[in-house]
Design a protein around this motif. Structure first.
Motif, PDB file in Angstrom:
ATOM      1  N   ALA A 182       0.928  -1.263  -0.105  1.00  0.00           N
ATOM      2  CA  ALA A 182      -0.047   0.019  -0.049  1.00  0.00           C
ATOM      3  C   ALA A 182       0.926   1.229   0.001  1.00  0.00           C
ATOM      4  CB  ALA A 182      -0.864  -0.026   1.172  1.00  0.00           C
ATOM      5  N   ARG A 183       0.447   2.331  -0.788  1.00  0.00           N
ATOM      6  CA  ARG A 183       1.196   3.417  -0.825  1.00  0.00           C
ATOM      7  C   ARG A 183       0.492   4.794  -1.096  1.00  0.00           C
ATOM      8  NH1 ARG A 183       2.921   6.784  -4.844  1.00  0.00           N
ATOM      9  NH2 ARG A 183       5.046   7.625  -4.831  1.00  0.00           N
ATOM     10  N   ALA A 184       0.971   5.875  -0.046  1.00  0.00           N
ATOM     11  CA  ALA A 184       0.078   7.079  -0.216  1.00  0.00           C
ATOM     12  C   ALA A 184       1.309   8.255  -0.201  1.00  0.00           C
ATOM     13  CB  ALA A 184      -0.932   7.246   0.678  1.00  0.00           C
ATOM     14  N   VAL A 185       0.867   9.243  -1.158  1.00  0.00           N
ATOM     15  CA  VAL A 185       1.594  10.560  -0.884  1.00  0.00           C
ATOM     16  C   VAL A 185       1.025  11.357   0.181  1.00  0.00           C
ATOM     17  CG1 VAL A 185       2.089  12.718  -2.000  1.00  0.00           C
ATOM     18  CG2 VAL A 185       2.097  10.646  -3.388  1.00  0.00           C
ATOM     19  N   VAL A 186       2.075  11.654   1.060  1.00  0.00           N
ATOM     20  CA  VAL A 186       1.568  12.111   2.569  1.00  0.00           C
ATOM     21  C   VAL A 186       2.031  13.656   2.630  1.00  0.00           C
ATOM     22  CG1 VAL A 186       1.131   9.964   3.622  1.00  0.00           C
ATOM     23  CG2 VAL A 186       3.420  10.944   3.744  1.00  0.00           C
ATOM     24  N   SER A 187       2.549  14.239   1.865  1.00  0.00           N
ATOM     25  CA  SER A 187       3.271  15.450   1.801  1.00  0.00           C
ATOM     26  C   SER A 187       2.378  16.522   2.558  1.00  0.00           C
ATOM     27  CB  SER A 187       3.746  16.099   0.509  1.00  0.00           C
ATOM     28  OG  SER A 187       4.429  15.101  -0.069  1.00  0.00           O
ATOM     29  N   ASP A 188       1.041  16.716   2.083  1.00  0.00           N
ATOM     30  CA  ASP A 188       0.173  17.688   2.486  1.00  0.00           C
ATOM     31  C   ASP A 188      -0.214  17.307   3.932  1.00  0.00           C
ATOM     32  OD1 ASP A 188       0.178  19.084   0.304  1.00  0.00           O
ATOM     33  OD2 ASP A 188      -1.663  18.328  -0.540  1.00  0.00           O
ATOM     34  N   TRP A 189      -0.377  15.957   4.504  1.00  0.00           N
ATOM     35  CA  TRP A 189      -0.691  15.651   5.584  1.00  0.00           C
ATOM     36  C   TRP A 189       0.599  16.133   6.852  1.00  0.00           C
ATOM     37  CZ3 TRP A 189      -3.813  14.483   9.337  1.00  0.00           C
ATOM     38  CH2 TRP A 189      -3.495  13.685  10.342  1.00  0.00           C
ATOM     39  N   LEU A 190       1.949  15.604   6.301  1.00  0.00           N
ATOM     40  CA  LEU A 190       3.083  15.849   7.150  1.00  0.00           C
ATOM     41  C   LEU A 190       3.357  17.471   7.297  1.00  0.00           C
ATOM     42  CD1 LEU A 190       5.317  12.885   5.990  1.00  0.00           C
ATOM     43  CD2 LEU A 190       3.599  13.225   8.009  1.00  0.00           C
ATOM     44  N   ARG A 191       3.246  18.277   6.133  1.00  0.00           N
ATOM     45  CA  ARG A 191       3.556  19.716   6.108  1.00  0.00           C
ATOM     46  C   ARG A 191       3.190  20.601   7.275  1.00  0.00           C
ATOM     47  NH1 ARG A 191       2.567  20.219   1.271  1.00  0.00           N
ATOM     48  NH2 ARG A 191       4.637  19.972   0.415  1.00  0.00           N
ATOM     49  N   PRO A 192       2.048  20.345   8.101  1.00  0.00           N
ATOM     50  CA  PRO A 192       1.699  21.231   9.042  1.00  0.00           C
ATOM     51  C   PRO A 192       2.712  20.794  10.270  1.00  0.00           C
ATOM     52  CG  PRO A 192      -0.393  20.519   8.040  1.00  0.00           C
ATOM     53  CD  PRO A 192       0.660  19.618   7.511  1.00  0.00           C
ATOM     54  N   ALA A 193       3.093  20.025  10.385  1.00  0.00           N
ATOM     55  CA  ALA A 193       3.995  19.486  11.679  1.00  0.00           C
ATOM     56  C   ALA A 193       5.397  19.937  11.235  1.00  0.00           C
ATOM     57  CB  ALA A 193       4.022  18.009  11.835  1.00  0.00           C
ATOM     58  N   VAL A 194       5.828  19.826   9.839  1.00  0.00           N
ATOM     59  CA  VAL A 194       7.127  20.319   9.537  1.00  0.00           C
ATOM     60  C   VAL A 194       6.949  21.677   9.578  1.00  0.00           C
ATOM     61  CG1 VAL A 194       8.571  20.545   7.272  1.00  0.00           C
ATOM     62  CG2 VAL A 194       7.519  18.436   7.991  1.00  0.00           C
ATOM     63  N   GLU A 195       6.042  22.447   9.267  1.00  0.00           N
ATOM     64  CA  GLU A 195       6.158  23.808   9.220  1.00  0.00           C
ATOM     65  C   GLU A 195       6.108  24.317  10.563  1.00  0.00           C
ATOM     66  OE1 GLU A 195       3.027  25.008   6.575  1.00  0.00           O
ATOM     67  OE2 GLU A 195       4.139  24.668   4.612  1.00  0.00           O
ATOM     68  N   ALA A 196       5.374  23.608  11.523  1.00  0.00           N
ATOM     69  CA  ALA A 196       5.518  24.202  12.706  1.00  0.00           C
ATOM     70  C   ALA A 196       6.787  23.680  13.628  1.00  0.00           C
ATOM     71  CB  ALA A 196       4.235  23.650  13.593  1.00  0.00           C
ATOM     72  N   GLY A 197       7.725  22.844  12.867  1.00  0.00           N
ATOM     73  CA  GLY A 197       8.799  22.507  13.303  1.00  0.00           C
ATOM     74  C   GLY A 197       8.458  21.461  14.760  1.00  0.00           C
ATOM     75  N   ASP A 198       7.748  20.603  14.619  1.00  0.00           N
ATOM     76  CA  ASP A 198       6.818  19.770  15.636  1.00  0.00           C
ATOM     77  C   ASP A 198       7.365  18.266  15.484  1.00  0.00           C
ATOM     78  OD1 ASP A 198       5.696  18.392  17.646  1.00  0.00           O
ATOM     79  OD2 ASP A 198       3.773  19.843  17.622  1.00  0.00           O
ATOM     80  N   PRO A 199       8.401  17.920  15.846  1.00  0.00           N
ATOM     81  CA  PRO A 199       8.688  16.612  15.450  1.00  0.00           C
ATOM     82  C   PRO A 199       7.781  15.464  16.169  1.00  0.00           C
ATOM     83  CG  PRO A 199      10.469  17.550  16.854  1.00  0.00           C
ATOM     84  CD  PRO A 199       9.449  18.313  16.403  1.00  0.00           C
ATOM     85  N   ASP A 200       7.276  15.837  17.408  1.00  0.00           N
ATOM     86  CA  ASP A 200       6.317  14.855  17.854  1.00  0.00           C
ATOM     87  C   ASP A 200       5.203  14.706  17.145  1.00  0.00           C
ATOM     88  OD1 ASP A 200       8.141  14.288  19.998  1.00  0.00           O
ATOM     89  OD2 ASP A 200       7.364  15.856  21.246  1.00  0.00           O
ATOM     90  N   ASP A 201       4.480  15.865  16.474  1.00  0.00           N
ATOM     91  CA  ASP A 201       3.251  15.866  15.751  1.00  0.00           C
ATOM     92  C   ASP A 201       3.491  15.217  14.446  1.00  0.00           C
ATOM     93  OD1 ASP A 201       0.559  16.151  14.883  1.00  0.00           O
ATOM     94  OD2 ASP A 201       1.221  18.143  14.008  1.00  0.00           O
ATOM     95  N   PHE A 202       4.835  15.342  13.941  1.00  0.00           N
ATOM     96  CA  PHE A 202       5.420  14.580  12.636  1.00  0.00           C
ATOM     97  C   PHE A 202       5.425  13.116  12.910  1.00  0.00           C
ATOM     98  CE2 PHE A 202       8.690  12.631  10.351  1.00  0.00           C
ATOM     99  CZ  PHE A 202       8.533  13.176   8.987  1.00  0.00           C
ATOM    100  N   THR A 203       5.758  12.629  14.099  1.00  0.00           N
ATOM    101  CA  THR A 203       5.989  11.252  14.262  1.00  0.00           C
ATOM    102  C   THR A 203       4.535  10.856  14.240  1.00  0.00           C
ATOM    103  OG1 THR A 203       8.182  11.431  15.551  1.00  0.00           O
ATOM    104  CG2 THR A 203       6.649   9.449  15.880  1.00  0.00           C
TER     105      THR A 203
END
Length: 182
Positions: free
Chosen positions: A133-154
């Motif tokens: 199974a595969r899915a592009v997750v860029s948009d889903w991960l971006r808010p955590a990345v932009e917030a600099g929040d590694p816990d939310d990213f994980t």
């Protein structure tokens, strides 16, 4: 696809691609998720000198781009697939969950890729003999990345993997066949 390899970077005992990649060649056929019969787990290919061309040219991106040794698939549990790289997509094929998924390094590298406009996909294996199974997750991960929040990213990575693991697995239809000769 054949990408230039980093000098002095070897697979060593990593054989994840020999397990997860399906092959349907005249001389070698193996289902997705089944360790190639020519592979010695933790050691490598027993027919390395006469292996098929596909096995000579397919390498995970750990062999191609500057990633630390922590990214080596047998250590990280992640095969960074080269398919799609020419189209600006990097797929992280999570073959097993590990502490690496919560690492600052994964967060920093994926954040860098997103900042460069690279799309990031997650993929998980299904049962042996089924397509992953595969899915592009860029948009889903971006808010955590932009917030600099590694816990939310994980948290977002793990939620994505949970969702992917609920996939309706489709058989790859590949029957094992081993006929490599020298």
């Amino acid at each position: 696809m054949s990408l230039p390899l980093l000098p002095d970077r070897q697979c060593g005992g990593c054989v994840e691609c020999c397990r997860v990649i399906p092959l349907s060649l005249p001389e070698l056929s193996k289902p997705t998720g089944q360790l190639c019969a020519y592979c010695v787990d933790g050691a490598g290919c027993s027919v390395h000198a006469i292996r098929p061309q596909t096995c000579r040219t397919w390498f995970c991106l750990w062999r191609v781009i500057e990633l630390s040794d922590d990214w080596r698939p047998d250590r990280s549990g992640v095969v960074v697939r080269p398919d799609g790289i020419e189209d600006g997509v990097i797929t992280l094929f999570v073959v097993r969950r590990s502490e690496f998924l919560a690492s600052e390094e994964l967060f920093a590298v994926v954040a860098g890729w997103l900042a460069e406009g690279v799309e990031v996909a997650l993929s998980v294996p299904g049962p042996v003999g089924t397509y992953p199974a595969r899915a592009v997750v860029s948009d889903w991960l971006r808010p955590a990345v932009e917030a600099g929040d590694p816990d939310d990213f994980t948290r977002r990575v793990l939620l994505s993997l949970d969702k992917l693991e609920q996939h309706d697995w489709q058989p790859d239809g590949i029957e094992p066949r081993y006929a490599v000769t020298g």
